[in-house]
Design a protein around this motif. Structure first.
Motif, PDB file in Angstrom:
ATOM      1  N   ALA A 283      -0.956  -4.682  -6.196  1.00  0.00           N
ATOM      2  CA  ALA A 283      -2.062  -4.861  -6.064  1.00  0.00           C
ATOM      3  C   ALA A 283      -2.308  -5.856  -4.757  1.00  0.00           C
ATOM      4  O   ALA A 283      -2.827  -5.195  -3.747  1.00  0.00           O
ATOM      5  N   ALA A 284      -2.129  -6.843  -4.875  1.00  0.00           N
ATOM      6  CA  ALA A 284      -2.512  -7.849  -3.511  1.00  0.00           C
ATOM      7  C   ALA A 284      -1.919  -7.310  -2.270  1.00  0.00           C
ATOM      8  O   ALA A 284      -2.463  -7.802  -1.210  1.00  0.00           O
ATOM      9  N   ALA A 285      -0.393  -7.175  -2.378  1.00  0.00           N
ATOM     10  CA  ALA A 285       0.685  -6.706  -1.206  1.00  0.00           C
ATOM     11  C   ALA A 285      -0.200  -5.148  -0.400  1.00  0.00           C
ATOM     12  O   ALA A 285      -0.363  -4.903   0.872  1.00  0.00           O
ATOM     13  N   ALA A 286      -0.867  -4.360  -1.253  1.00  0.00           N
ATOM     14  CA  ALA A 286      -1.920  -3.474  -0.869  1.00  0.00           C
ATOM     15  C   ALA A 286      -3.747  -3.775  -0.322  1.00  0.00           C
ATOM     16  O   ALA A 286      -4.261  -2.743   0.290  1.00  0.00           O
ATOM     17  N   SER A 287      -3.392  -5.082  -0.685  1.00  0.00           N
ATOM     18  CA  SER A 287      -5.218  -5.445  -0.135  1.00  0.00           C
ATOM     19  C   SER A 287      -5.217  -6.232   0.820  1.00  0.00           C
ATOM     20  O   SER A 287      -4.584  -6.912   1.238  1.00  0.00           O
ATOM     21  N   PRO A 288      -6.641  -5.393   1.545  1.00  0.00           N
ATOM     22  CA  PRO A 288      -7.037  -6.183   3.147  1.00  0.00           C
ATOM     23  C   PRO A 288      -6.835  -7.980   3.522  1.00  0.00           C
ATOM     24  O   PRO A 288      -6.671  -8.027   4.419  1.00  0.00           O
ATOM     25  N   VAL A 289      -7.471  -8.454   2.314  1.00  0.00           N
ATOM     26  CA  VAL A 289      -7.736  -9.828   2.187  1.00  0.00           C
ATOM     27  C   VAL A 289      -6.422 -10.270   1.912  1.00  0.00           C
ATOM     28  O   VAL A 289      -6.781 -11.888   3.046  1.00  0.00           O
ATOM     29  N   SER A 290      -5.390 -10.107   2.248  1.00  0.00           N
ATOM     30  CA  SER A 290      -4.189 -10.826   2.025  1.00  0.00           C
ATOM     31  C   SER A 290      -3.257 -10.535   3.415  1.00  0.00           C
ATOM     32  O   SER A 290      -2.731 -11.871   3.511  1.00  0.00           O
TER      33      SER A 290
END
Length: 281
Positions: free
Chosen positions: A195-202
Motif C-alpha cells: 500500500a505504501a509503495a502505491a501511495s504518492p506520499v511515499s
C-alpha cells in the motif's frame, strides 16, 4: 472546438505479454498560433473509476453530466491535451497503471515536435484514481517527468484511507475487496508495504513539481484528508502546493442541489493553475 482538432485512438504503447494490446489516447489540439510559430504546453490526463473502470473520454458520470467539456476548455486555453487510458486492476495490478501513465507522458515528449508541444512544459492531471496516477507521475523520478500536477480528489496514502473515511462513507479502502485492495492485489492491513509503495506520499521529495489539489469536503469515496495529507507533506518538503477544498462537495463534484458550481470552480482553478505554470496569460 473546431472540427478535426481532436485525434482519437492514438496508440502510445502496448501492454505486452500474452494478452498484448494497444494503449490509446485522445489528443485535443488548440488552434494554431496566429503567426504559425511557437510551441504549446501540454497536459496528460488520467481518468478516474477506482482503477477498475472508466475511460479516457470521461471524468465520471456526474461530472460529465454538467456539460463542462474540460478537455476542450483547456485546448481552447492554448494547451495540447492528451487523455490516456491505462490498464485497469482487473487486467493487471499496480504498478502496471503507473507504467502506462508514464508511457503516455514519455510518448508525448517523444512526439512533441509532431504536435507543436514544448517538452519542458508537459503537465499531469487526473481525477480520483487518475489523480493518484498523476501524482505518482509527478513525484517519481525517471524518464517521464512532468513540470506540474493537478489532482482532483486523489487517493494519496492508501494505508490511512480507511481511518480518514467520513462517517457516511459509501466506500472505504478497508472494505473487503475494496478498489484499493484490487489495485495492489492484496489486503491493505496484511500488506502495508504494498500500500505504501502505491501511495504518492511515499515519494514526496525536495524539488517536487508544483501541485494543485482540489477536493470536496463531503467526499464519501476518497476523504478530503487524503489531499490535506499530501499537501502537508509537500509543503514540509518545500514544494509549491495549492490546496482548494470545496465545501459540501462529494465525489465527482456532486452537490446537494445537483448543481455544477463545485465542478465549475474546480475546472476554473485547474485552468488557472496550468496557465500560471506555463506562462499563458
Amino acid at each position: 472546438m473546431t472540427e478535426g482538432r481532436v485525434l482519437k485512438g492514438v496508440e502510445f504503447a502496448r501492454t505486452g505479454g500474452p494478452a498484448d494490446r494497444p494503449l490509446l489516447l485522445d489528443l485535443y489540439l488548440p488552434e494554431p498560433a496566429a503567426n504559425g510559430a511557437g510551441t504549446r504546453p501540454a497536459i496528460v490526463h488520467f481518468h478516474g473509476g477506482g482503477w477498475r473502470a472508466g475511460t479516457r473520454s470521461s471524468l465520471g458520470p456526474v461530472t460529465d453530466g454538467f456539460g463542462l467539456t474540460p478537455f476542450e476548455a483547456l485546448a481552447e486555453a492554448g494547451f495540447v491535451v492528451a487523455s490516456a487510458d491505462y490498464r485497469l486492476s482487473g487486467e493487471a495490478v499496480y504498478p502496471a497503471q503507473l507504467h502506462d501513465a508514464q508511457a503516455a507522458v514519455r510518448w508525448l515528449r517523444n512526439h512533441a515536435a509532431d504536435y507543436g508541444v514544448d517538452p519542458t512544459r508537459i503537465y499531469a492531471w487526473g481525477d480520483s484514481a487518475g489523480g493518484h496516477l498523476a501524482s505518482l507521475v509527478g513525484l517519481m523520478s525517471g524518464d517521464s517527468p512532468v513540470a506540474a500536477v493537478a489532482a482532483w480528489y486523489p487517493p494519496t496514502d492508501l494505508n490511512r484511507m480507511g481511518e480518514q473515511a467520513l462517517p457516511d462513507a459509501v466506500a472505504r479502502a478497508t472494505d473487503p475487496g475494496s478498489r484499493e485492495e484490487q489495485l495492489i492485489g492484496a489486503v491493505l492491513a496484511e500488506e502495508p508495504q504494498k500500500a505504501a509503495a502505491a501511495s504518492p506520499v511515499s515519494y514526496v521529495r525536495p524539488g517536487a513539481p508544483p501541485f494543485l489539489l482540489v477536493h470536496g469536503t463531503a467526499d464519501r469515496f476518497v476523504p478530503a484528508a487524503q489531499s490535506e495529507t499530501l499537501a502537508a507533506v509537500l509543503e514540509k518538503a518545500g514544494a509549491d502546493v495549492e490546496l482548494l477544498l470545496l465545501d459540501g462537495a462529494d465525489h465527482m463534484w456532486s452537490l446537494p442541489d445537483g448543481g455544477p458550481a463545485a465542478a465549475e470552480k474546480a475546472l476554473a482553478a485547474t485552468v488557472g493553475f496550468f496557465r500560471r505554470q506555463s506562462g499563458i496569460p
